[in-house]
Write an enzyme that holds these catalytic residues in place. Structure first.
Site, PDB file in Angstrom:
ATOM      1  N   GLY A  69      -6.566   1.179  -6.832  1.00  0.00           N
ATOM      2  CA  GLY A  69      -7.308   0.098  -6.167  1.00  0.00           C
ATOM      3  C   GLY A  69      -8.751   0.024  -6.605  1.00  0.00           C
ATOM      4  O   GLY A  69      -9.644  -0.160  -5.781  1.00  0.00           O
ATOM      5  N   ALA A  70      -8.965   0.128  -7.925  1.00  0.00           N
ATOM      6  CA  ALA A  70     -10.345   0.327  -8.415  1.00  0.00           C
ATOM      7  C   ALA A  70     -10.941  -0.905  -9.100  1.00  0.00           C
ATOM      8  O   ALA A  70     -11.982  -0.801  -9.735  1.00  0.00           O
ATOM      9  CB  ALA A  70     -10.375   1.529  -9.360  1.00  0.00           C
ATOM     10  N   VAL A 108       0.601   0.661  -5.793  1.00  0.00           N
ATOM     11  CA  VAL A 108       0.839   1.971  -5.159  1.00  0.00           C
ATOM     12  C   VAL A 108       2.093   1.987  -4.282  1.00  0.00           C
ATOM     13  O   VAL A 108       2.517   3.050  -3.835  1.00  0.00           O
ATOM     14  CB  VAL A 108      -0.383   2.447  -4.321  1.00  0.00           C
ATOM     15  CG1 VAL A 108      -1.610   2.593  -5.198  1.00  0.00           C
ATOM     16  CG2 VAL A 108      -0.651   1.519  -3.146  1.00  0.00           C
ATOM     17  N   SER A 161     -10.886   7.058   6.629  1.00  0.00           N
ATOM     18  CA  SER A 161     -11.850   6.150   7.274  1.00  0.00           C
ATOM     19  C   SER A 161     -12.196   6.684   8.654  1.00  0.00           C
ATOM     20  O   SER A 161     -11.376   7.345   9.303  1.00  0.00           O
ATOM     21  CB  SER A 161     -11.225   4.760   7.414  1.00  0.00           C
ATOM     22  OG  SER A 161     -12.045   3.950   8.224  1.00  0.00           O
ATOM     23  N   TYR A 172      -4.217  -0.564  10.231  1.00  0.00           N
ATOM     24  CA  TYR A 172      -5.140   0.057   9.271  1.00  0.00           C
ATOM     25  C   TYR A 172      -5.573   1.441   9.781  1.00  0.00           C
ATOM     26  O   TYR A 172      -5.475   2.438   9.064  1.00  0.00           O
ATOM     27  CB  TYR A 172      -6.358  -0.845   9.072  1.00  0.00           C
ATOM     28  CG  TYR A 172      -7.447  -0.218   8.230  1.00  0.00           C
ATOM     29  CD1 TYR A 172      -7.321  -0.146   6.850  1.00  0.00           C
ATOM     30  CD2 TYR A 172      -8.588   0.332   8.820  1.00  0.00           C
ATOM     31  CE1 TYR A 172      -8.313   0.451   6.081  1.00  0.00           C
ATOM     32  CE2 TYR A 172      -9.582   0.915   8.062  1.00  0.00           C
ATOM     33  CZ  TYR A 172      -9.438   0.976   6.687  1.00  0.00           C
ATOM     34  OH  TYR A 172     -10.412   1.576   5.929  1.00  0.00           O
ATOM     35  N   LYS A 224      -4.746   5.267   8.251  1.00  0.00           N
ATOM     36  CA  LYS A 224      -5.791   6.215   7.842  1.00  0.00           C
ATOM     37  C   LYS A 224      -5.659   7.547   8.601  1.00  0.00           C
ATOM     38  O   LYS A 224      -5.958   8.607   8.058  1.00  0.00           O
ATOM     39  CB  LYS A 224      -7.172   5.589   8.066  1.00  0.00           C
ATOM     40  CG  LYS A 224      -7.438   4.390   7.156  1.00  0.00           C
ATOM     41  CD  LYS A 224      -7.554   4.818   5.713  1.00  0.00           C
ATOM     42  CE  LYS A 224      -7.636   3.652   4.756  1.00  0.00           C
ATOM     43  NZ  LYS A 224      -7.768   4.049   3.348  1.00  0.00           N
TER      44      LYS A 224
HETATM   45  N1  LIG Z   1     -15.614  -0.598   2.644  1.00  0.00           N
HETATM   46  C1  LIG Z   1     -15.701   0.131   3.752  1.00  0.00           C
HETATM   47  O1  LIG Z   1     -16.561  -0.082   4.620  1.00  0.00           O
HETATM   48  C2  LIG Z   1     -14.747   1.290   3.963  1.00  0.00           C
HETATM   49  C3  LIG Z   1     -14.912   2.132   5.066  1.00  0.00           C
HETATM   50  C4  LIG Z   1     -14.030   3.192   5.264  1.00  0.00           C
HETATM   51  C5  LIG Z   1     -13.010   3.408   4.355  1.00  0.00           C
HETATM   52  N2  LIG Z   1     -12.857   2.585   3.293  1.00  0.00           N
HETATM   53  C6  LIG Z   1     -11.741   2.843   2.390  1.00  0.00           C
HETATM   54  O2  LIG Z   1     -12.196   2.864   1.041  1.00  0.00           O
HETATM   55  C7  LIG Z   1     -11.196   2.328   0.181  1.00  0.00           C
HETATM   56  C8  LIG Z   1     -11.773   1.180  -0.623  1.00  0.00           C
HETATM   57  O3  LIG Z   1     -12.312   0.220   0.259  1.00  0.00           O
HETATM   58  P1  LIG Z   1     -12.960  -1.145  -0.281  1.00  0.00           P
HETATM   59  O4  LIG Z   1     -13.813  -1.665   0.791  1.00  0.00           O
HETATM   60  O5  LIG Z   1     -13.518  -0.937  -1.647  1.00  0.00           O
HETATM   61  O6  LIG Z   1     -11.630  -2.067  -0.374  1.00  0.00           O
HETATM   62  P2  LIG Z   1     -11.390  -3.431  -1.136  1.00  0.00           P
HETATM   63  O7  LIG Z   1     -10.489  -4.256  -0.283  1.00  0.00           O
HETATM   64  O8  LIG Z   1     -12.676  -4.034  -1.605  1.00  0.00           O
HETATM   65  O9  LIG Z   1     -10.575  -2.966  -2.451  1.00  0.00           O
HETATM   66  C9  LIG Z   1      -9.271  -2.487  -2.361  1.00  0.00           C
HETATM   67  C10 LIG Z   1      -8.603  -2.605  -3.718  1.00  0.00           C
HETATM   68  O10 LIG Z   1      -7.246  -2.163  -3.552  1.00  0.00           O
HETATM   69  C11 LIG Z   1      -6.415  -3.023  -4.297  1.00  0.00           C
HETATM   70  N3  LIG Z   1      -5.056  -3.009  -3.780  1.00  0.00           N
HETATM   71  C12 LIG Z   1      -4.561  -3.659  -2.710  1.00  0.00           C
HETATM   72  N4  LIG Z   1      -3.232  -3.431  -2.602  1.00  0.00           N
HETATM   73  C13 LIG Z   1      -2.904  -2.612  -3.629  1.00  0.00           C
HETATM   74  C14 LIG Z   1      -1.681  -2.021  -4.061  1.00  0.00           C
HETATM   75  N5  LIG Z   1      -0.521  -2.274  -3.444  1.00  0.00           N
HETATM   76  N6  LIG Z   1      -1.701  -1.214  -5.136  1.00  0.00           N
HETATM   77  C15 LIG Z   1      -2.868  -0.974  -5.793  1.00  0.00           C
HETATM   78  N7  LIG Z   1      -4.046  -1.531  -5.463  1.00  0.00           N
HETATM   79  C16 LIG Z   1      -4.051  -2.337  -4.369  1.00  0.00           C
HETATM   80  C17 LIG Z   1      -7.079  -4.408  -4.201  1.00  0.00           C
HETATM   81  O11 LIG Z   1      -6.630  -5.253  -5.230  1.00  0.00           O
HETATM   82  C18 LIG Z   1      -8.553  -4.034  -4.268  1.00  0.00           C
HETATM   83  O12 LIG Z   1      -9.013  -4.068  -5.598  1.00  0.00           O
HETATM   84  C19 LIG Z   1     -10.038   1.928   1.083  1.00  0.00           C
HETATM   85  O13 LIG Z   1      -9.103   2.982   1.155  1.00  0.00           O
HETATM   86  C20 LIG Z   1     -10.702   1.736   2.435  1.00  0.00           C
HETATM   87  O14 LIG Z   1      -9.814   1.902   3.506  1.00  0.00           O
HETATM   88  C21 LIG Z   1     -13.701   1.524   3.069  1.00  0.00           C
END
Ligand SMILES: NC(=O)c1ccc[n+]([C@@H]2O[C@H](COP(=O)([O-])OP(=O)(O)OC[C@H]3O[C@@H](n4cnc5c(N)ncnc54)[C@H](O)[C@@H]3O)[C@@H](O)[C@H]2O)c1
Length: 247
Positions: free
Chosen positions: A9-10, A60, A138, A152, A156
């Site tokens: 998911g990068a 994934v 999270s 969600y 987590k």
């Molecule tokens: N942003 C925040 O405030 C925050 C806070 C706590 C935890 N997190 C965790 O950090 C991680 C990244 O968060 P973010 O805000 O960058 O998320 P985001 O939604 O910006 O990015 C997530 C990425 O995952 C990809 N994705 C979705 N479904 C997928 C699949 N089936 N297979 C592969 N890739 C897939 C998407 O295409 C996207 O590029 C997540 O696990 C999120 O739960 C984020």
């Protein structure tokens, strides 16, 4: 020896920051995402030549896609030492409006995706006698989220449990498994989703330090857990929530 890391998911957000920081720390990086085209173009923004970063499509939800990605890395760079389970769906559907199919979908991507990815890479790490798994958890999974959806937050919480189970199972094999649990992170998508006045209110009134984490700082935490020196941290969850929750 140069080590190799795969991040799920990068194509954007935190995953992209993690890929960038791993590259800066000297790793070869597979930047993967369900959206292959975006993974490839994001990889090029980090390394135009493709020598140190490759973009791969990886959904994934499919264990075979982890196997295929690992095969690509072994053929290209000989092995893989680090897996970062970062991909997630982050819906904020109100509790009573979550349909069963939406619940399943979030669990499948977030929790099952982390599980099957960890299985595939733990096998490879066992064969090589070394490995690092870092799971993006999270604060919502620790406290039971409010703004985030119940599915969600539940996924987590499950990831935190899987982190401990995998960590215990492979502790004597030089394989560490850890989680990072951020509170709000200042990724572009949070500013797209949350209106500016609401976000300012959250920052001022709900976060004791009155700031969100920067994605680069969360990525630095991941890089530290990924490092060969991080031998004694396993089954842990590193918090970065601005003091919202202290334990
Ligand atoms: N942003 C925040 O405030 C925050 C806070 C706590 C935890 N997190 C965790 O950090 C991680 C990244 O968060 P973010 O805000 O960058 O998320 P985001 O939604 O910006 O990015 C997530 C990425 O995952 C990809 N994705 C979705 N479904 C997928 C699949 N089936 N297979 C592969 N890739 C897939 C998407 O295409 C996207 O590029 C997540 O696990 C999120 O739960 C984020």
């Amino acid at each position: 020896m140069t080590q190799v890391a795969l991040v799920t998911g990068a194509a954007q957000g935190l995953g992209l920051s993690i890929a960038k920081k791993l590259l800066e720390a000297g790793y070869r990086v597979a930047l993967t995402d369900v959206d292959e085209a975006r993974a490839i173009s994001a990889a090029k923004t980090l390394d135009e030549s493709g020598e140190k970063v490759i973009g791969l499509g990886l959904d994934v939800q499919e264990k075979n896609e982890f196997r295929n990605a690992l095969k690509v890395l072994v053929e290209r760079w000989g092995a893989c030492e680090v897996l970062v389970n970062n991909a997630a769906l982050t819906p904020t559907t109100p509790l009573l409006e979550i349909e069963p199919d939406e619940f399943d979908q979030v669990m499948k991507v977030n929790l099952r995706g982390t599980f099957v990815g960890s299985q595939v890479f733990a096998e490879h790490f066992c064969e090589r006698g070394y490995g690092r798994i870092i799971n993006m958890a999270s604060l919502a999974g620790q406290m039971g989220g409010t703004a985030s959806g119940a599915h969600y937050a539940s996924s987590k919480a499950g990831i935190l449990t899987l982190t401990k189970i995998f960590a215990r199972e492979f502790a004597d094999k030089k394989i560490t498994v850890n989680a990072v649990a951020p509170g709000p992170v200042d990724v572009p998508s949070i500013r797209d989703k949350v209106p500016a006045d609401k976000l300012a209110n959250i920052i001022d009134n709900m976060i004791p330090v009155k700031a969100m984490s920067s994605p680069d700082f969360i990525a630095d935490m991941v890089v530290m857990l990924a490092s060969p020196e991080a031998t004694t941290v396993t089954g842990a969850c590193w918090d970065a929530n601005g003091g919202i929750s202290m334990r």
